[in-house]
Design a protein around this motif. Sequence first.
Motif, short mmCIF file in Angstrom:
data_model
loop_
_atom_site.label_atom_id
_atom_site.label_comp_id
_atom_site.label_asym_id
_atom_site.label_seq_id
_atom_site.Cartn_x
_atom_site.Cartn_y
_atom_site.Cartn_z
N THR A 11 0.84 -1.20 0.00
CA THR A 11 0.00 0.00 0.00
C THR A 11 0.88 1.25 0.00
OG1 THR A 11 -0.11 0.28 2.39
CG2 THR A 11 -1.70 -1.27 1.38
N CYS A 12 0.21 2.40 0.12
CA CYS A 12 0.92 3.68 0.13
C CYS A 12 1.87 3.81 1.32
CB CYS A 12 -0.08 4.83 0.13
SG CYS A 12 -1.21 4.80 1.55
N LEU A 34 -4.95 -5.45 6.03
CA LEU A 34 -6.14 -4.65 5.73
C LEU A 34 -7.33 -5.55 5.37
CD1 LEU A 34 -4.68 -1.68 3.63
CD2 LEU A 34 -4.95 -1.88 6.10
N GLN A 39 -7.09 -2.50 10.43
CA GLN A 39 -7.00 -1.03 10.52
C GLN A 39 -8.21 -0.44 11.26
OE1 GLN A 39 -7.86 -2.81 7.98
NE2 GLN A 39 -8.93 -1.72 6.37
N ARG A 40 -9.21 -1.28 11.50
CA ARG A 40 -10.40 -0.79 12.23
C ARG A 40 -10.45 -1.31 13.67
NH1 ARG A 40 -12.21 -1.65 6.96
NH2 ARG A 40 -12.98 -3.73 7.43
N GLY A 51 -8.47 5.21 10.39
CA GLY A 51 -8.34 3.78 10.10
C GLY A 51 -7.52 3.51 8.85
N GLN A 52 -6.45 4.26 8.67
CA GLN A 52 -5.62 4.05 7.47
C GLN A 52 -4.14 4.00 7.84
OE1 GLN A 52 -6.87 7.26 4.79
NE2 GLN A 52 -8.01 5.73 3.62
N VAL A 53 -3.40 3.23 7.05
CA VAL A 53 -1.94 3.27 7.12
C VAL A 53 -1.46 4.30 6.10
CG1 VAL A 53 -1.59 0.90 7.90
CG2 VAL A 53 -1.80 1.35 5.43
N PRO A 54 -0.27 4.85 6.26
CA PRO A 54 0.70 4.59 7.32
C PRO A 54 0.43 5.42 8.57
CG PRO A 54 1.62 6.18 5.75
CD PRO A 54 0.27 5.78 5.22
N GLN A 65 -0.90 10.45 7.69
CA GLN A 65 -0.78 11.20 6.43
C GLN A 65 0.67 11.16 5.93
OE1 GLN A 65 -3.44 12.25 4.67
NE2 GLN A 65 -4.66 11.42 6.36
N ILE A 66 0.80 10.61 4.73
CA ILE A 66 2.13 10.40 4.14
C ILE A 66 2.96 11.70 4.11
CG2 ILE A 66 3.31 9.87 1.95
CD1 ILE A 66 0.91 7.90 1.46
N ASN A 101 -0.12 12.58 -3.72
CA ASN A 101 -0.95 12.18 -2.59
C ASN A 101 -2.41 12.60 -2.73
OD1 ASN A 101 -1.70 13.08 0.62
ND2 ASN A 101 -0.91 11.02 0.26
N HIS A 105 -3.06 9.35 -6.23
CA HIS A 105 -3.40 8.29 -5.26
C HIS A 105 -4.92 8.12 -5.13
CE1 HIS A 105 -2.51 6.87 -0.82
NE2 HIS A 105 -3.59 6.29 -1.29
N LYS A 116 -16.46 2.27 -2.42
CA LYS A 116 -16.40 3.34 -1.42
C LYS A 116 -17.16 4.58 -1.89
CE LYS A 116 -12.23 2.93 1.37
NZ LYS A 116 -10.96 3.56 1.72
N TRP A 172 0.93 -0.02 -8.64
CA TRP A 172 -0.53 -0.09 -8.64
C TRP A 172 -1.07 -0.08 -10.08
CZ3 TRP A 172 -1.94 4.15 -4.47
CH2 TRP A 172 -1.56 3.70 -3.20
N1 LIG Z 1 -4.23 10.49 2.69
C1 LIG Z 1 -3.76 9.30 3.36
C2 LIG Z 1 -4.16 8.10 2.55
C3 LIG Z 1 -3.86 6.80 3.27
C4 LIG Z 1 -4.49 5.61 2.56
O1 LIG Z 1 -5.19 5.75 1.53
N2 LIG Z 1 -4.23 4.42 3.11
C5 LIG Z 1 -4.84 3.20 2.57
C6 LIG Z 1 -3.77 2.28 2.00
S1 LIG Z 1 -3.03 2.96 0.52
C7 LIG Z 1 -5.52 2.45 3.69
O2 LIG Z 1 -5.05 2.40 4.79
N3 LIG Z 1 -6.67 1.85 3.36
C8 LIG Z 1 -7.42 1.05 4.29
C9 LIG Z 1 -8.81 1.57 4.49
O3 LIG Z 1 -9.11 2.70 4.05
O4 LIG Z 1 -9.58 0.83 5.12
C10 LIG Z 1 -2.26 9.39 3.58
O5 LIG Z 1 -1.62 10.23 2.94
O6 LIG Z 1 -1.70 8.68 4.44
#
Ligand SMILES: N[C@@H](CCC(=O)N[C@@H](CS)C(=O)NCC(=O)O)C(=O)O
Length: 217
Positions: A11-12, A34, A39-40, A51-54, A65-66, A101, A105, A116, A172
């Motif tokens: 992933t990102c 995931l 993540q939840r 609920g997102q990585v990183p 946020q990257i 980003n 992305h 989604k 991707w």
């Molecule tokens: N804007 C966020 C985007 C993060 C993102 O899109 N993470 C995705 C993986 S690429 C994720 O964790 N997805 C799991 C989900 O949304 O449940 C960043 O810059 O960190």
Amino acid sequence: MSLKLYFAPGTCSFVAHAALELAGATFEPVLLKLQRGEQRSAEFLALNPHGQVPVLVDGSDAISQIVAIVLHLDQRFPEAGLLPPAGLARTRALEKLLWMNNTAHPTFSHFFAPQKFSDDAAAQASIKAQALVQYRKELAEIEQWVAHKDTPWLSGEQPGALDGYALTLLRWGGLAGIDPHTLPATWALSQQFAALPAVARAIERERLTLNLYRPQS
Ligand SMILES: N[C@@H](CCC(=O)N[C@@H](CS)C(=O)NCC(=O)O)C(=O)O
């Protein structure tokens, strides 16, 4: 202060993962699955309510946020050259990092997870198709940056965050049926980046295949 990176393979979060390795940082990698919804979990949502990585944990601070993570690592490890240190070169690198980003992305997110954005099957198919058209254009834009750069790496003399993001977005593309060989400059850059011993450690930890291309049926 101790560092911990929450990541999910492929992933990102790879952008942050590669940046930590390039910086020579000592950190604890924490892999989230995931597909299993890790993540939840309550524990992870306490770190990042989105609920997102990183997520980078630096001491008692959790940073998501990257772009924020890259800026934080750049401040903490200035000698790594994750971004140019100052001036217009830094501004231009941030311009590209933010576009990757906030534009390329999310376009891929529309292709990868159209559910989604609509619960209607026909609308999802349309979102996916349109996102693919758009994503091709965006990878072509990155190809122009890489083909016309006058430095060895995307933001200068040292490999950095932009190179990691370019590799991620190109990988991707393979999933979307975009052959990396049709973007030869980005493909060459990604291969060079992946071959760096520091980056190879992140690739190995994530067990990544660089070329994910498969023709779409
Ligand atoms: N804007 C966020 C985007 C993060 C993102 O899109 N993470 C995705 C993986 S690429 C994720 O964790 N997805 C799991 C989900 O949304 O449940 C960043 O810059 O960190």
